[in-house]
Design a protein around this motif. Structure first.
Motif, mmCIF file in Angstrom:
data_model
loop_
_atom_site.group_PDB
_atom_site.id
_atom_site.type_symbol
_atom_site.label_atom_id
_atom_site.label_comp_id
_atom_site.label_asym_id
_atom_site.label_seq_id
_atom_site.Cartn_x
_atom_site.Cartn_y
_atom_site.Cartn_z
ATOM 1 N N LYS A 2 0.868 -1.181 0.000
ATOM 2 C CA LYS A 2 0.000 0.000 0.000
ATOM 3 C C LYS A 2 0.903 1.229 0.000
ATOM 4 O O LYS A 2 1.927 1.249 0.669
ATOM 5 C CB LYS A 2 -0.878 -0.033 1.253
ATOM 6 C CG LYS A 2 -1.674 1.205 1.511
ATOM 7 C CD LYS A 2 -2.972 1.168 0.784
ATOM 8 C CE LYS A 2 -3.802 2.379 1.214
ATOM 9 N NZ LYS A 2 -4.987 2.514 0.464
ATOM 10 N N GLN A 3 0.533 2.245 -0.770
ATOM 11 C CA GLN A 3 1.290 3.492 -0.787
ATOM 12 C C GLN A 3 0.350 4.651 -0.496
ATOM 13 O O GLN A 3 -0.788 4.658 -0.955
ATOM 14 C CB GLN A 3 1.967 3.690 -2.136
ATOM 15 C CG GLN A 3 3.062 2.689 -2.374
ATOM 16 C CD GLN A 3 3.976 3.101 -3.499
ATOM 17 O OE1 GLN A 3 4.033 4.260 -3.879
ATOM 18 N NE2 GLN A 3 4.707 2.149 -4.015
ATOM 19 N N THR A 4 0.858 5.603 0.277
ATOM 20 C CA THR A 4 0.077 6.782 0.599
ATOM 21 C C THR A 4 1.023 7.954 0.812
ATOM 22 O O THR A 4 2.204 7.763 1.088
ATOM 23 C CB THR A 4 -0.800 6.548 1.848
ATOM 24 O OG1 THR A 4 -1.702 7.621 2.001
ATOM 25 C CG2 THR A 4 0.033 6.404 3.105
ATOM 26 N N ILE A 5 0.492 9.150 0.685
ATOM 27 C CA ILE A 5 1.256 10.361 0.951
ATOM 28 C C ILE A 5 0.603 11.071 2.127
ATOM 29 O O ILE A 5 -0.598 11.338 2.105
ATOM 30 C CB ILE A 5 1.309 11.279 -0.278
ATOM 31 C CG1 ILE A 5 2.071 10.586 -1.405
ATOM 32 C CG2 ILE A 5 1.979 12.611 0.081
ATOM 33 C CD1 ILE A 5 2.109 11.366 -2.710
ATOM 34 N N LEU A 6 1.401 11.349 3.145
ATOM 35 C CA LEU A 6 0.916 12.029 4.338
ATOM 36 C C LEU A 6 1.501 13.435 4.405
ATOM 37 O O LEU A 6 2.679 13.636 4.087
ATOM 38 C CB LEU A 6 1.336 11.261 5.593
ATOM 39 C CG LEU A 6 0.837 9.822 5.708
ATOM 40 C CD1 LEU A 6 1.468 9.144 6.915
ATOM 41 C CD2 LEU A 6 -0.678 9.790 5.809
ATOM 42 N N HIS A 7 0.701 14.382 4.825
ATOM 43 C CA HIS A 7 1.174 15.745 5.056
ATOM 44 C C HIS A 7 1.628 15.820 6.510
ATOM 45 O O HIS A 7 0.863 15.500 7.416
ATOM 46 C CB HIS A 7 0.069 16.762 4.762
ATOM 47 C CG HIS A 7 -0.294 16.791 3.318
ATOM 48 N ND1 HIS A 7 0.397 17.546 2.408
ATOM 49 C CD2 HIS A 7 -1.230 16.127 2.617
ATOM 50 C CE1 HIS A 7 -0.118 17.357 1.208
ATOM 51 N NE2 HIS A 7 -1.113 16.488 1.310
ATOM 52 N N VAL A 8 2.880 16.226 6.691
ATOM 53 C CA VAL A 8 3.482 16.231 8.020
ATOM 54 C C VAL A 8 4.000 17.633 8.320
ATOM 55 O O VAL A 8 4.747 18.212 7.535
ATOM 56 C CB VAL A 8 4.622 15.191 8.109
ATOM 57 C CG1 VAL A 8 5.257 15.206 9.489
ATOM 58 C CG2 VAL A 8 4.094 13.797 7.781
ATOM 59 N N LYS A 55 1.178 6.573 11.205
ATOM 60 C CA LYS A 55 0.985 7.927 11.739
ATOM 61 C C LYS A 55 1.583 8.053 13.138
ATOM 62 O O LYS A 55 2.237 9.044 13.453
ATOM 63 C CB LYS A 55 -0.504 8.275 11.772
ATOM 64 C CG LYS A 55 -1.097 8.473 10.391
ATOM 65 C CD LYS A 55 -2.583 8.758 10.490
ATOM 66 C CE LYS A 55 -3.213 8.952 9.127
ATOM 67 N NZ LYS A 55 -4.656 9.229 9.221
ATOM 68 N N GLU A 56 1.375 7.047 13.982
ATOM 69 C CA GLU A 56 1.904 7.073 15.345
ATOM 70 C C GLU A 56 3.431 7.115 15.344
ATOM 71 O O GLU A 56 4.036 7.821 16.154
ATOM 72 C CB GLU A 56 1.417 5.864 16.135
ATOM 73 C CG GLU A 56 -0.023 5.967 16.572
ATOM 74 C CD GLU A 56 -0.519 4.728 17.310
ATOM 75 O OE1 GLU A 56 0.322 3.890 17.728
ATOM 76 O OE2 GLU A 56 -1.741 4.591 17.452
ATOM 77 N N TYR A 63 6.393 15.124 15.289
ATOM 78 C CA TYR A 63 5.805 15.818 14.144
ATOM 79 C C TYR A 63 4.290 15.594 14.126
ATOM 80 O O TYR A 63 3.796 14.627 14.685
ATOM 81 C CB TYR A 63 6.442 15.327 12.842
ATOM 82 C CG TYR A 63 7.938 15.432 12.885
ATOM 83 C CD1 TYR A 63 8.563 16.668 12.745
ATOM 84 C CD2 TYR A 63 8.724 14.333 13.128
ATOM 85 C CE1 TYR A 63 9.948 16.790 12.838
ATOM 86 C CE2 TYR A 63 10.102 14.424 13.221
ATOM 87 C CZ TYR A 63 10.703 15.657 13.076
ATOM 88 O OH TYR A 63 12.062 15.781 13.175
ATOM 89 N N ASP A 64 3.592 16.482 13.455
ATOM 90 C CA ASP A 64 2.128 16.388 13.365
ATOM 91 C C ASP A 64 1.728 15.895 11.983
ATOM 92 O O ASP A 64 2.095 16.495 10.980
ATOM 93 C CB ASP A 64 1.475 17.760 13.608
ATOM 94 C CG ASP A 64 1.698 18.243 15.030
ATOM 95 O OD1 ASP A 64 1.611 17.421 15.947
ATOM 96 O OD2 ASP A 64 1.940 19.444 15.198
ATOM 97 N N VAL A 65 0.955 14.806 11.956
ATOM 98 C CA VAL A 65 0.413 14.307 10.698
ATOM 99 C C VAL A 65 -0.921 14.972 10.480
ATOM 100 O O VAL A 65 -1.822 14.859 11.309
ATOM 101 C CB VAL A 65 0.259 12.771 10.727
ATOM 102 C CG1 VAL A 65 -0.340 12.275 9.417
ATOM 103 C CG2 VAL A 65 1.610 12.101 10.990
ATOM 104 N N ALA A 66 -1.040 15.707 9.372
ATOM 105 C CA ALA A 66 -2.273 16.460 9.089
ATOM 106 C C ALA A 66 -3.347 15.540 8.536
ATOM 107 O O ALA A 66 -3.085 14.537 7.935
ATOM 108 C CB ALA A 66 -1.989 17.579 8.102
#
Length: 66
Positions: A2-8, A55-56, A63-66
């Protein structure tokens, strides 16, 4: 995989890159940080790692995951 892009939020330097990518590696995921975009591209096996764990791992580094 699985691939995803997270805003951090809060990443600004090479140490941030090493911290986030290292934390993801420790849980069995692969992360690629883009400091300019403020994102982390993550690849992980859904049978072994959940998105919540991803995310954890990032948030545990401060850092904060948006």
């Amino acid at each position: 995989m699985k691939q995803t892009i997270l805003h951090v939020k809060g990443m600004s330097c090479g140490h941030c890159v090493d911290s986030v990518e290292g934390a993801l590696k420790r849980i069995g995921a692969k992360g690629t940080v883009d400091l300019e975009a403020g994102t982390v591209q993550v690849a992980y096996d859904e049978d072994r790692v959940t998105l919540e764990q991803v995310k954890e791992a990032i948030e545990d580094q401060g850092y904060d995951v948006a």
